[in-house]
Design a protein around this motif. Structure first.
Motif, PDB file in Angstrom:
ATOM      1  N   SER A 198       0.770  -1.146   0.165  1.00 45.95           N
ATOM      2  CA  SER A 198       0.110  -0.130   0.083  1.00 45.95           C
ATOM      3  C   SER A 198       0.770   1.234  -0.083  1.00 45.95           C
ATOM      4  N   ASN A 199       2.068   1.054   0.387  1.00 44.10           N
ATOM      5  CA  ASN A 199       3.008   2.198   0.356  1.00 44.10           C
ATOM      6  C   ASN A 199       3.602   2.667  -1.164  1.00 44.10           C
ATOM      7  N   LEU A 200       3.214   1.827  -2.056  1.00 41.21           N
ATOM      8  CA  LEU A 200       3.695   2.003  -3.240  1.00 41.21           C
ATOM      9  C   LEU A 200       2.560   1.892  -4.631  1.00 41.21           C
ATOM     10  N   MET A 201       1.420   1.522  -3.782  1.00 36.60           N
ATOM     11  CA  MET A 201       0.264   1.570  -4.825  1.00 36.60           C
ATOM     12  C   MET A 201      -1.109   1.537  -4.151  1.00 36.60           C
ATOM     13  N   PRO A 202      -2.291   2.237  -4.631  1.00 37.68           N
ATOM     14  CA  PRO A 202      -3.671   1.985  -3.929  1.00 37.68           C
ATOM     15  C   PRO A 202      -3.978   0.905  -4.033  1.00 37.68           C
ATOM     16  N   LEU A 203      -4.503   0.281  -2.752  1.00 38.99           N
ATOM     17  CA  LEU A 203      -5.247  -0.916  -2.692  1.00 38.99           C
ATOM     18  C   LEU A 203      -6.726  -1.073  -2.711  1.00 38.99           C
ATOM     19  N   TYR A 204      -7.441  -1.470  -3.584  1.00 36.18           N
ATOM     20  CA  TYR A 204      -8.753  -1.530  -3.542  1.00 36.18           C
ATOM     21  C   TYR A 204      -9.368  -2.455  -2.758  1.00 36.18           C
ATOM     22  N   THR A 205     -10.546  -2.310  -2.002  1.00 38.25           N
ATOM     23  CA  THR A 205     -11.224  -3.331  -1.163  1.00 38.25           C
ATOM     24  C   THR A 205     -11.969  -4.338  -1.703  1.00 38.25           C
ATOM     25  N   SER A 206     -12.213  -4.388  -2.891  1.00 39.00           N
ATOM     26  CA  SER A 206     -12.963  -5.366  -3.472  1.00 39.00           C
ATOM     27  C   SER A 206     -12.094  -5.864  -4.773  1.00 39.00           C
ATOM     28  N   CYS A 207     -12.457  -7.027  -5.215  1.00 36.18           N
ATOM     29  CA  CYS A 207     -11.789  -7.647  -6.421  1.00 36.18           C
ATOM     30  C   CYS A 207     -12.866  -8.500  -7.217  1.00 36.18           C
ATOM     31  N   GLU A 208     -12.410  -8.569  -8.575  1.00 43.17           N
ATOM     32  CA  GLU A 208     -13.503  -9.260  -9.158  1.00 43.17           C
ATOM     33  C   GLU A 208     -12.987 -10.886  -8.945  1.00 43.17           C
ATOM     34  N   SER A 209     -14.117 -11.527  -9.347  1.00 41.70           N
ATOM     35  CA  SER A 209     -13.887 -13.057  -9.122  1.00 41.70           C
ATOM     36  C   SER A 209     -12.840 -13.655 -10.355  1.00 41.70           C
ATOM     37  N   SER A 210     -12.389 -14.688 -10.190  1.00 36.69           N
ATOM     38  CA  SER A 210     -11.532 -15.414 -11.098  1.00 36.69           C
ATOM     39  C   SER A 210     -11.433 -16.827 -10.988  1.00 36.69           C
ATOM     40  N   SER A 211     -11.129 -17.572 -11.869  1.00 33.69           N
ATOM     41  CA  SER A 211     -11.353 -18.878 -11.968  1.00 33.69           C
ATOM     42  C   SER A 211     -10.113 -19.802 -11.101  1.00 33.69           C
ATOM     43  N   PHE A 212      -9.212 -19.032 -10.896  1.00 32.60           N
ATOM     44  CA  PHE A 212      -8.019 -19.533  -9.867  1.00 32.60           C
ATOM     45  C   PHE A 212      -8.324 -19.796  -8.521  1.00 32.60           C
ATOM     46  N   ASP A 213      -8.018 -20.792  -7.992  1.00 32.00           N
ATOM     47  CA  ASP A 213      -8.104 -20.989  -6.542  1.00 32.00           C
ATOM     48  C   ASP A 213      -7.232 -19.993  -5.799  1.00 32.00           C
ATOM     49  N   ALA A 214      -7.514 -19.907  -4.323  1.00 32.50           N
ATOM     50  CA  ALA A 214      -6.970 -18.888  -3.761  1.00 32.50           C
ATOM     51  C   ALA A 214      -5.408 -18.977  -3.706  1.00 32.50           C
ATOM     52  N   ALA A 215      -4.864 -20.093  -3.475  1.00 32.30           N
ATOM     53  CA  ALA A 215      -3.220 -20.445  -3.641  1.00 32.30           C
ATOM     54  C   ALA A 215      -2.677 -20.177  -4.888  1.00 32.30           C
ATOM     55  N   SER A 216      -3.443 -20.552  -6.076  1.00 31.27           N
ATOM     56  CA  SER A 216      -2.907 -20.289  -7.205  1.00 31.27           C
ATOM     57  C   SER A 216      -2.938 -18.839  -7.683  1.00 31.27           C
ATOM     58  N   ARG A 217      -4.120 -18.115  -7.137  1.00 25.28           N
ATOM     59  CA  ARG A 217      -4.232 -16.603  -7.425  1.00 25.28           C
ATOM     60  C   ARG A 217      -2.842 -15.883  -6.426  1.00 25.28           C
ATOM     61  N   THR A 218      -2.747 -16.290  -5.237  1.00 29.43           N
ATOM     62  CA  THR A 218      -1.760 -15.930  -4.557  1.00 29.43           C
ATOM     63  C   THR A 218      -0.248 -16.014  -5.235  1.00 29.43           C
ATOM     64  N   ARG A 219       0.034 -17.259  -5.612  1.00 31.50           N
ATOM     65  CA  ARG A 219       1.402 -17.274  -6.190  1.00 31.50           C
ATOM     66  C   ARG A 219       1.412 -16.552  -7.286  1.00 31.50           C
ATOM     67  N   TYR A 220       0.490 -16.498  -8.318  1.00 27.68           N
ATOM     68  CA  TYR A 220       0.350 -15.749  -9.622  1.00 27.68           C
ATOM     69  C   TYR A 220       0.574 -14.008  -9.201  1.00 27.68           C
ATOM     70  N   LEU A 221      -0.076 -13.696  -8.145  1.00 26.19           N
ATOM     71  CA  LEU A 221       0.073 -12.306  -7.867  1.00 26.19           C
ATOM     72  C   LEU A 221       1.477 -11.910  -7.156  1.00 26.19           C
ATOM     73  N   LEU A 222       2.069 -12.904  -6.486  1.00 26.94           N
ATOM     74  CA  LEU A 222       3.338 -12.526  -5.918  1.00 26.94           C
ATOM     75  C   LEU A 222       4.376 -12.630  -7.075  1.00 26.94           C
ATOM     76  N   LEU A 223       4.400 -13.515  -7.789  1.00 28.68           N
ATOM     77  CA  LEU A 223       5.269 -13.708  -9.136  1.00 28.68           C
ATOM     78  C   LEU A 223       5.097 -12.248 -10.095  1.00 28.68           C
ATOM     79  N   THR A 224       4.068 -12.086 -10.096  1.00 30.75           N
ATOM     80  CA  THR A 224       3.727 -10.825 -11.003  1.00 30.75           C
ATOM     81  C   THR A 224       3.922  -9.545 -10.113  1.00 30.75           C
ATOM     82  N   LEU A 225       4.048  -9.465  -8.946  1.00 30.72           N
ATOM     83  CA  LEU A 225       4.623  -8.214  -8.347  1.00 30.72           C
ATOM     84  C   LEU A 225       6.035  -8.308  -8.276  1.00 30.72           C
ATOM     85  N   LEU A 226       6.703  -9.503  -8.202  1.00 30.81           N
ATOM     86  CA  LEU A 226       7.831  -9.451  -8.305  1.00 30.81           C
ATOM     87  C   LEU A 226       8.723  -9.212  -9.722  1.00 30.81           C
ATOM     88  N   ASP A 227       7.903  -9.509 -11.006  1.00 32.80           N
ATOM     89  CA  ASP A 227       8.161  -9.382 -12.290  1.00 32.80           C
ATOM     90  C   ASP A 227       7.969  -7.922 -12.491  1.00 32.80           C
TER      91      ASP A 227
END
Length: 119
Positions: free
Chosen positions: A73-102
């Protein structure tokens, strides 16, 4: 040693087998990275570009990793809701962390991450 000499970022974390949160060390490493990036911002324009790049890559889903990486949140605004996705929670988390690192690696000097006791 080489990372610091090249004015890059070095972050580390140590895994704890008894940790109650499975992503705790990963979250600590990403929080440290966010702190380093936030401390390095030297202009409003640089801050805007970073927030724009992170928002573009993570979108509203960034909220899903806010519990793991609250310093995002120090680098970007964080919204309080999100759209649904077909990924399960663990897969979405891994994907988002890798995307953040990238995204952070594209915006920075070199980044070295040391994860100790990874098993």
């Amino acid at each position: 040693k080489f990372t610091i000499a090249a004015n890059g970022y070095f972050v580390s974390g140590k895994f704890d087998r008894n940790a109650t949160r499975p992503f705790m060390v990963i979250g600590d490493v990403f929080n440290s990275m966010c702190d380093l990036f936030a401390a390095d911002i030297q202009s409003i324009e640089q801050e805007r570009k970073m927030a724009e790049a992170l928002t573009k890559s993570l979108g509203r889903d960034a909220f899903l990793i806010a519990n793991i990486v609250p310093n995002l949140s120090n680098l970007m605004p964080l919204y309080t809701s999100c759209e649904s996705s077909s990924f399960d929670a663990a897969s979405r988390t891994r994907y988002l962390l890798l995307t953040l690192l990238d995204t952070l690696s594209k915006l920075s000097k070199s980044i070295t991450i040391l994860l100790d006791d990874l098993q």
